[in-house]
Design an enzyme around this catalytic site. Structure first.
Site, PDB file in Angstrom:
ATOM      1  N   HIS A 143      49.858  36.997  42.884  1.00 56.18           N
ATOM      2  CA  HIS A 143      50.982  37.185  43.812  1.00 56.18           C
ATOM      3  C   HIS A 143      52.107  36.179  43.603  1.00 56.18           C
ATOM      4  CE1 HIS A 143      49.189  40.367  46.032  1.00 56.18           C
ATOM      5  NE2 HIS A 143      48.186  39.648  46.496  1.00 56.18           N
ATOM      6  N   ASP A 180      43.827  44.671  40.936  1.00 55.78           N
ATOM      7  CA  ASP A 180      43.615  44.112  42.275  1.00 55.78           C
ATOM      8  C   ASP A 180      44.183  45.124  43.272  1.00 55.78           C
ATOM      9  OD1 ASP A 180      43.356  41.019  43.644  1.00 55.78           O
ATOM     10  OD2 ASP A 180      44.590  42.472  44.742  1.00 55.78           O
ATOM     11  N   HIS A 182      45.829  44.723  45.789  1.00 58.73           N
ATOM     12  CA  HIS A 182      47.171  44.361  46.249  1.00 58.73           C
ATOM     13  C   HIS A 182      48.140  44.386  45.066  1.00 58.73           C
ATOM     14  CE1 HIS A 182      44.199  42.367  48.976  1.00 58.73           C
ATOM     15  NE2 HIS A 182      44.903  43.079  49.832  1.00 58.73           N
ATOM     16  N   ASP A 268      38.923  43.592  44.967  1.00 56.98           N
ATOM     17  CA  ASP A 268      39.126  44.023  46.352  1.00 56.98           C
ATOM     18  C   ASP A 268      39.391  45.515  46.571  1.00 56.98           C
ATOM     19  OD1 ASP A 268      41.524  43.427  45.136  1.00 56.98           O
ATOM     20  OD2 ASP A 268      42.131  41.885  46.566  1.00 56.98           O
TER      21      ASP A 268
HETATM   22 ZN    ZN Z   1      43.999  41.299  46.208  1.00 54.41          ZN
END
Ligand code: ZN
Length: 368
Positions: A143, A180, A182, A268
């Site tokens: 991120h 991931d 996200h 995740d």
């Molecule tokens: Zn994540």
């Protein structure tokens, strides 16, 4: 075939404080809790399963080193690096940048060991010391854009290693595949205008960061077309993820023909994760890894570096990571005891609305 593997006990010493997801705050009803959702125990449990299963005996263990300041500065601003280093000297540590990413005293050294671990793995794979590798590092990195940390990430470990591969090792073209759950916003931003780095993110639609990861984010300037986002509807399972791999990721890799593939591998999307709503099982992670490895064998002599990103179910993440490492090494060590439950969840088959979302991302591959 040899598969490199990196873990260091110091990764497990990351101090994520007393909050659960947001910092504990009695005034607004946020109770302290012993394990922050990003507590490093989940990653330590991956390592211990890799050891206890015996899989570690099939791997070539490498020793991580600290990334240097100069290596961080290839992708991060001096202000960001200096701030993290300063807060790391404080008695109670600091925050990576968004107020929900705490780190303790000495966190800078743990973060540079994470970034340096990925550099070490990239070195080993590019130089041919190992065929592929799994860098089980913590804290995660995907991120973090150039000027801040966020989402439990301090430095963008994968991007730092990609910049090292480009500038020091002379690797011409690199693809970052981020599965991931996200959005892989950090690498997207860092390499937005760089046509030598293809970034593909397969993630849950608008999960984190908020309002990020849309189809329309394509890169900038000379880099336009070299960023693809595949935002998937909540509830996507093994079949939907494999459809995304087959119709977006694999064709993109064939079209781009990178010299190295870096997988930003958050576990995740797993069916038991508290921070997302996907239905991927260990079998899904194994199959995704095998398919990327297969195309890597076509385009870049199998050179794949898997970088650990998120994953927040202490119970299930280890089995998903184990499947991924097993696929890299071409061995099987241990059955997934949870598959009897998660494998039976309804709705794991590819749904029409999921296919529609994935097909929209697949249409962008033609412009690479
Ligand atoms: Zn994540």
């Amino acid at each position: 075939m040899t598969t490199g593997y990196i873990w260091h006990e110091l990764y497990g010493w990351s101090d994520t404080g007393s909050g659960g997801l947001f910092p504990a705050d009695a005034g607004v009803g946020l109770q302290p809790i012993s394990h922050h959702v990003a507590h490093p125990d989940t990653k330590r449990r991956i390592h211990e399963l890799i050891v206890v299963s015996g899989l570690v005996d099939s791997l070539d263990r490498l020793t991580p080193r600290h990334a240097t300041e100069a290596e961080l500065l290839r992708v991060h601003t001096r202000e960001h690096v200096d701030r993290i280093r300063h807060e790391s000297t404080q008695a109670k540590g600091g925050d990576a940048g968004d107020g929900i990413s705490p780190f303790g005293k000495g966190g800078y050294e743990i973060a540079t060991l994470a970034a340096g671990g990925v550099i070490e793995m990239v070195d080993a794979v590019v130089s041919g010391k190992v065929d592929n590798g799994y860098a089980l590092v913590h804290p995660c990195g995907h991120h973090a854009p150039s000027n801040t940390g966020m989402g439990f990430c301090m430095f963008n470990n994968g991007a730092v290693a990609v910049a090292h591969a480009r500038e020091v090792m002379g690797v011409e073209k690199i693809a970052i595949i981020d599965w991931d759950v996200h959005h892989g916003n950090g690498a997207q931003a860092i390499f937005a205008s760089d046509p030598s780095v293809l970034t593909v993110s397969v993630h849950q639609d608008r999960c984190f960061p908020p309002n990020s990861g849309f189809l329309t984010e394509r890169g900038e300037g000379a880099g336009f077309g070299y960023n693809i986002n595949a935002p998937l509807p909540p509830g996507t399972g093994d079949d939907g993820y494999l459809y995304a791999i087959d119709t977006v990721v694999v064709p993109a890799l064939r079209a781009f023909a990178p010299d190295l593939i870096v997988i930003a591998s958050g576990m995740d999307p797993n069916a038991m994760d508290p921070l997302a709503r996907m239905l991927v099982t260990s079998r899904g992670f194994r199959a995704m890894t095998e398919r990327v490895l297969a195309v890597a064998n076509e385009v870049c002599e199998g050179k794949v570096v898997v970088v650990q990103e998120g994953g927040y179910s202490p119970l299930y993440v280890p089995f998903c990571a184990l499947a991924c490492v097993e696929a890299l090494a071409g061995v099987e060590s241990r059955e997934d005891p949870y598959y009897v439950v998660v494998g039976g969840f309804g709705g794991k088959e590819l749904q029409p609305h999921q296919k529609e979302a994935i097909d929209a991302a697949a249409a962008l591959v033609a412009e690479i």
